[in-house]
Structure formats: C-alpha cells, structure tokens
Design a protein around this motif. Structure first.
Motif, mmCIF file in Angstrom:
data_model
loop_
_atom_site.group_PDB
_atom_site.id
_atom_site.type_symbol
_atom_site.label_atom_id
_atom_site.label_comp_id
_atom_site.label_asym_id
_atom_site.label_seq_id
_atom_site.Cartn_x
_atom_site.Cartn_y
_atom_site.Cartn_z
ATOM 1 N N HIS A 34 12.448 -1.032 -0.367
ATOM 2 C CA HIS A 34 10.992 -0.953 0.351
ATOM 3 C C HIS A 34 11.009 -2.390 1.159
ATOM 4 C CE1 HIS A 34 6.987 -1.128 1.261
ATOM 5 N NE2 HIS A 34 6.633 -2.226 0.619
ATOM 6 N N TRP A 79 8.370 3.125 3.689
ATOM 7 C CA TRP A 79 7.228 3.654 3.097
ATOM 8 C C TRP A 79 7.452 4.692 2.218
ATOM 9 C CZ3 TRP A 79 5.629 8.632 3.257
ATOM 10 C CH2 TRP A 79 4.219 8.989 2.735
ATOM 11 N N TRP A 83 6.038 4.887 -1.903
ATOM 12 C CA TRP A 83 5.602 5.978 -2.252
ATOM 13 C C TRP A 83 6.243 6.776 -3.450
ATOM 14 C CZ3 TRP A 83 6.634 11.028 -2.624
ATOM 15 C CH2 TRP A 83 5.436 12.106 -2.800
ATOM 16 N N LYS A 86 6.027 4.283 -6.728
ATOM 17 C CA LYS A 86 4.585 4.329 -7.330
ATOM 18 C C LYS A 86 4.379 5.845 -8.055
ATOM 19 C CE LYS A 86 2.224 1.055 -4.845
ATOM 20 N NZ LYS A 86 1.650 0.117 -5.754
ATOM 21 N N HIS A 93 -1.710 4.703 -5.259
ATOM 22 C CA HIS A 93 -1.247 4.507 -3.905
ATOM 23 C C HIS A 93 -2.563 3.632 -3.073
ATOM 24 C CE1 HIS A 93 2.325 6.808 -4.179
ATOM 25 N NE2 HIS A 93 1.504 7.657 -4.774
ATOM 26 N N ASN A 94 -1.789 2.773 -2.047
ATOM 27 C CA ASN A 94 -2.801 2.089 -1.015
ATOM 28 C C ASN A 94 -4.187 1.333 -1.923
ATOM 29 O OD1 ASN A 94 -1.228 3.267 0.698
ATOM 30 N ND2 ASN A 94 -2.195 5.113 0.809
ATOM 31 N N ALA A 99 -0.958 -2.801 1.553
ATOM 32 C CA ALA A 99 -0.468 -1.321 1.668
ATOM 33 C C ALA A 99 -1.342 -1.110 2.963
ATOM 34 C CB ALA A 99 -1.063 -0.645 0.356
#
Length: 195
Positions: A34, A79, A83, A86, A93-94, A99
C-alpha cells in the motif's frame, strides 16, 4: 548546465524508494504494498509527469499523459491493497483523514486522467485549445498533488509518530512545492518538439 528536471526525477524516485522501505513492516507483508504503490504513484510517476508537462510541447504532453496513467494505476493498486487488507482483517474502511485524503486525491487524479484523454489529448482531444479547461486541469492537479502529500504525511504519522513525520515532511514538502508551483523547470536534452 545541470539537468535540473532529471535530478528532480531521480530525487523523487530515491525519496519514494527510501520512504517505501522505511514504511514497510518487517518481512514485507501484503500491507507493505500500500505505501509502496502510493509513494511510487504519487511521487516518481506523477512527479515526472508533471515535470515533463511543465516543459510544454507535443512529446512532453504525451509523456505527461502516459506517466499520469501509470501513476493512477499504481495508486489504484495501492488502494486495492489497503481495501483487501482491511477486508482480511475485518476492519472498517475510510475511517481516517488519511483514507479520505487519499480517496479524494485518487478521485481527482482519476478524473483528470479521463478529462486529459477525452478533452486534452494532443492528437484527438476535443478541447485542447480551451484555456479554462486547461487551467482547471492544471490547478486541480496541483490540489491533487497537495492532497497526495498530506495523505502520505498523515499515513506516516499514523505509523511512525510525530518526530519521524516532521523529518519525513521536510523532503516531501520541498519536492511537492517544486511540483505544484506554477512555472517551468529547465530540462536540457529533451526530444525535439514538433507541432
């Protein structure tokens, strides 16, 4: 004369390589891709694309588009890594400024890539001479570049803490400033321009 743009491109690549190495946990787990992909996408690829475009001309404009497409692809891979990481960990997420800043930057760069191909491509763009579109494209790219810097810094802070982030911010801030400020960077030895 010193080829300033070439030196800047080398500095961007070196910076991204060192930062990706320092950001990676031991044994290079899946997550390590990442920060590596994001750093490569936003600094040596997007940075070189910006430096080529600042020179102007047909060939440099096409190089700008190809390198920005590669930057978007590397960033999309980064990304996807976070993603999927997680998802594997069962995390939400986010949920952070990091993020949201990264998503906004990726959205800006992706939109600019689409606009660049459809409207500004030097061979078949439908709005190549439209000064307002070109101005918006240029300044939105600068906003995306600053967001990339802020997203990287906030991610670094989350992993490494305040003192390390301050040390990381000095070269990142200097490189980002050179990339987002208006004006040209002297680049000797570029291919002859035609058009």
């Amino acid at each position: 004369m010193v080829d300033m743009a070439r030196d800047l491109m080398m500095a961007l690549a070196l910076f991204a390589g060192i930062a990706a190495y320092l950001a990676s946990p031991p044994n290079w787990p899946w997550f390590a891709w990442h920060p590596a992909a994001m750093l490569v996408g936003f600094f040596p690829l997007a940075g070189s694309a910006i430096l080529f475009k600042k020179q102007g001309g047909y060939t440099n404009t096409k190089l700008h588009g190809v390198l920005m497409a590669a930057a978007v692809a590397a960033s999309l891979f980064g990304w996807y890594v976070i993603w999927s990481n997680k998802e594997m960990s069962g995390k939400l997420h986010n949920t952070s400024w990091h993020a949201w800043g990264g998503l906004l930057c990726l959205g800006i760069y992706g939109t600019l890539a689409l606009v660049g191909v459809v409207a500004l491509h030097p061979d078949f763009g439908i709005l190549t001479q439209h000064k307002a579109i070109r101005w918006i494209h240029s300044w939105a790219g600068r906003v995306g570049g600053v967001l990339a810097c802020l997203a990287c810094l906030s991610g670094w802070f989350n992993m490494k803490g305040a003192m390390s982030t301050l040390l990381f911010a000095i070269p990142m801030g200097a490189l980002t400033y050179v990339l987002v400020r208006p004006g040209k960077v002297i680049m000797s030895g570029t291919p002859a321009e035609t058009r």
